[in-house]
Design a protein around this motif. Sequence first.
Motif, PDB file in Angstrom:
ATOM      1  N   ARG A 189       0.810   2.935   3.079  1.00 53.48           N
ATOM      2  CA  ARG A 189       0.173   1.752   2.495  1.00 53.48           C
ATOM      3  C   ARG A 189      -1.019   2.144   1.624  1.00 53.48           C
ATOM      4  O   ARG A 189      -1.234   1.569   0.557  1.00 53.48           O
ATOM      5  N   GLN A 190      -1.787   3.117   2.075  1.00 55.45           N
ATOM      6  CA  GLN A 190      -2.961   3.527   1.305  1.00 55.45           C
ATOM      7  C   GLN A 190      -2.567   4.180  -0.011  1.00 55.45           C
ATOM      8  O   GLN A 190      -3.205   3.958  -1.052  1.00 55.45           O
ATOM      9  N   ILE A 191      -1.503   5.014  -0.006  1.00 57.48           N
ATOM     10  CA  ILE A 191      -1.055   5.665  -1.237  1.00 57.48           C
ATOM     11  C   ILE A 191      -0.523   4.616  -2.210  1.00 57.48           C
ATOM     12  O   ILE A 191      -0.777   4.671  -3.422  1.00 57.48           O
ATOM     13  N   ALA A 192       0.220   3.653  -1.679  1.00 54.65           N
ATOM     14  CA  ALA A 192       0.763   2.610  -2.545  1.00 54.65           C
ATOM     15  C   ALA A 192      -0.350   1.792  -3.178  1.00 54.65           C
ATOM     16  O   ALA A 192      -0.235   1.325  -4.324  1.00 54.65           O
ATOM     17  N   ALA A 193      -1.430   1.636  -2.489  1.00 54.74           N
ATOM     18  CA  ALA A 193      -2.544   0.837  -3.007  1.00 54.74           C
ATOM     19  C   ALA A 193      -3.382   1.614  -4.020  1.00 54.74           C
ATOM     20  O   ALA A 193      -3.890   1.044  -4.993  1.00 54.74           O
ATOM     21  N   ASP A 194      -3.568   2.912  -3.799  1.00 59.45           N
ATOM     22  CA  ASP A 194      -4.422   3.700  -4.693  1.00 59.45           C
ATOM     23  C   ASP A 194      -4.075   5.177  -4.528  1.00 59.45           C
ATOM     24  O   ASP A 194      -4.319   5.768  -3.475  1.00 59.45           O
ATOM     25  N   GLN A 195      -3.529   5.783  -5.567  1.00 57.88           N
ATOM     26  CA  GLN A 195      -3.117   7.183  -5.497  1.00 57.88           C
ATOM     27  C   GLN A 195      -4.241   8.151  -5.840  1.00 57.88           C
ATOM     28  O   GLN A 195      -4.054   9.369  -5.760  1.00 57.88           O
ATOM     29  N   PHE A 196      -5.402   7.640  -6.196  1.00 53.83           N
ATOM     30  CA  PHE A 196      -6.470   8.520  -6.656  1.00 53.83           C
ATOM     31  C   PHE A 196      -7.546   8.753  -5.581  1.00 53.83           C
ATOM     32  O   PHE A 196      -8.369   9.642  -5.731  1.00 53.83           O
ATOM     33  N   ASP A 197      -7.559   7.941  -4.556  1.00 58.32           N
ATOM     34  CA  ASP A 197      -8.556   8.104  -3.496  1.00 58.32           C
ATOM     35  C   ASP A 197      -7.929   8.796  -2.289  1.00 58.32           C
ATOM     36  O   ASP A 197      -6.711   8.784  -2.102  1.00 58.32           O
ATOM     37  N   MET A 198      -8.779   9.372  -1.482  1.00 59.48           N
ATOM     38  CA  MET A 198      -8.320   9.980  -0.231  1.00 59.48           C
ATOM     39  C   MET A 198      -7.863   8.869   0.712  1.00 59.48           C
ATOM     40  O   MET A 198      -8.494   7.810   0.787  1.00 59.48           O
ATOM     41  N   ASP A 199      -6.789   9.136   1.449  1.00 61.10           N
ATOM     42  CA  ASP A 199      -6.428   8.202   2.513  1.00 61.10           C
ATOM     43  C   ASP A 199      -7.085   8.680   3.803  1.00 61.10           C
ATOM     44  O   ASP A 199      -7.419   9.852   3.958  1.00 61.10           O
ATOM     45  N   TYR A 200      -7.305   7.727   4.701  1.00 59.49           N
ATOM     46  CA  TYR A 200      -8.000   8.048   5.963  1.00 59.49           C
ATOM     47  C   TYR A 200      -7.249   7.444   7.134  1.00 59.49           C
ATOM     48  O   TYR A 200      -6.915   6.253   7.125  1.00 59.49           O
ATOM     49  N   VAL A 201      -6.999   8.259   8.148  1.00 64.88           N
ATOM     50  CA  VAL A 201      -6.377   7.775   9.372  1.00 64.88           C
ATOM     51  C   VAL A 201      -7.017   8.473  10.563  1.00 64.88           C
ATOM     52  O   VAL A 201      -7.616   9.551  10.426  1.00 64.88           O
TER      53      VAL A 201
END
Length: 551
Positions: free
Chosen positions: A84-96
């Motif tokens: 979901r995070q990649i689909a929303a924004d491919q330029f920021d780091m995802d966090y889990v």
Amino acid sequence: MAPEPDDSASALAALGIEGVLSHMPGGFFVYRADTDEGLIYANEACCRIFGCDDLSAFKRLTGFTFPGMVHPDDIVRVEDSIARQIAADQFDMDYVEYRIVRSDGAVRWIEDYGHYVETKAGPLFYVFINDGTEKHERHRKELASVSAELAEAHVREAEHRSMLRGALSQAEAANVAKNAFLSNMSHDIRTPLNAVVGYAELIRAHLDEAERVRAYTDRVLDASHQLLDVVNETLEISRMEAGHVQLVMAECSLSSAVEQVRRDFAETAERRGIALEADVSGIVHDRVEADVVRLTHLLSQLVDNAVKYSPPRTTVRIVASEEPGSAGGFSTFRLTVADEGIGMDAAFTDRMCLPFERENNTTASGVQGTGLGLTIVRSILDLMQGDLSVESTPDAGSVFTVTLTLRVTHADDAGEAFGRRERTGEVRRILLVEDNELNSEIACCLLEDAGYTVEVAENGQVAVERLGGAAPDAFDLVLMDIQMPVMDGYAAARAIRALPDPLRSTVPIIAVSANAFSEDRKRSLESGMDAHLAKPLDIHRLERLIATVIG
């Protein structure tokens, strides 16, 4: 399938940064974003985080895949979050955040910062991790604390709402009682006032008819006493509810208190055709320490009710007795008031001491009253730590019993409740100290009609000067008002007691004042007066009091 080790080495060698990444303090790994999500690199910190001594142990523990690193209960949630995070924004780091299982079996929490990139070798994830167990535990405790506070706040809010509902219910009940009280008060005040005004008009219209004037005058007096009872009871309960009432303890005679109440109601009972009897033969120790004003007040309330609610040709009995076996200077006494009147239902006896409660209102019962008498009795007994019980049968009568434990004294009769002076003999000449012209006129007429010679002083200072300038035996008694201009009654009494001549300084002084409470009586005695009589002036009570003071 996990890639061969030399695959990762060749990949990172091409990047030229393997040496840097290997010694980073935090965990770093790279895995493929397609196929089986196999790792192509993991640094030494990853091994330490998972409790592995080397890369080989790490590979055996995790299968060298990203899903193998994540706790099996968390993997679906983690990958969904990353997607979901990649689909929303491919330029920021995802966090889990997720759990891992270390080589020693310990479960730890991981903070994961990753980034998805497209490369010639295919899509990859670059991931930085660190052990966030302590931080997660702090957050958990903080959340638990906040949750506990919220739960406590919820409980407090529930309690507050419950209290508000209870207060609202009490307020509504009090409002109902207040409205009922005001309705009764309106009736019970206007009824005697109507009689006073109406009979006064009739008296003026029939001045030449002596018998009718006498009958009308008696009815005016009856109505006045009814109105006075309403005022006294309302003021008394108001003071008690406000906490302004305190006991004034002094040595007194229990039998004298009972006899005083009997005398006070003898004439009323006789007019109603009721026999009023008192029996104090059961008292062994007559001298006790008590608030005699409150004691006679509560007994008067019971006798007043008994006389009011009894039909003609019946008997009201006041019985005072002492339980055997006094100990430690204390003894238990029972004061019983028994009548043969209308009685009460058992259901009403449970609430008879509540303010404004009456089994039947004035219209239904034909008896004037506010419903405060027994409330006053109960309040006085609470102050005295006494008890009240009742046995009642409708149409047969009631028996009220007061139980009190009082300190027994052994003084002789010389120490009566009043501070007696050495003077004895007949009282004929009275100095009346009164600033109100209307009150002075009424008092003079009543006293002169009773055979006394009266001289008036308009304030305390004039009274002191009059006594000091007159012959030592010019006055047999001083009747002293309290609230006056120039010098009040307390100061005047102290000044009279300080006069140098013993005949003048020992003249008997009785306070006659609208200050009618027990504390007022105490203050009068402390200022040097011999007794205290509440207004309005009752000539019969005054003469009984004079006899007590003079002896």
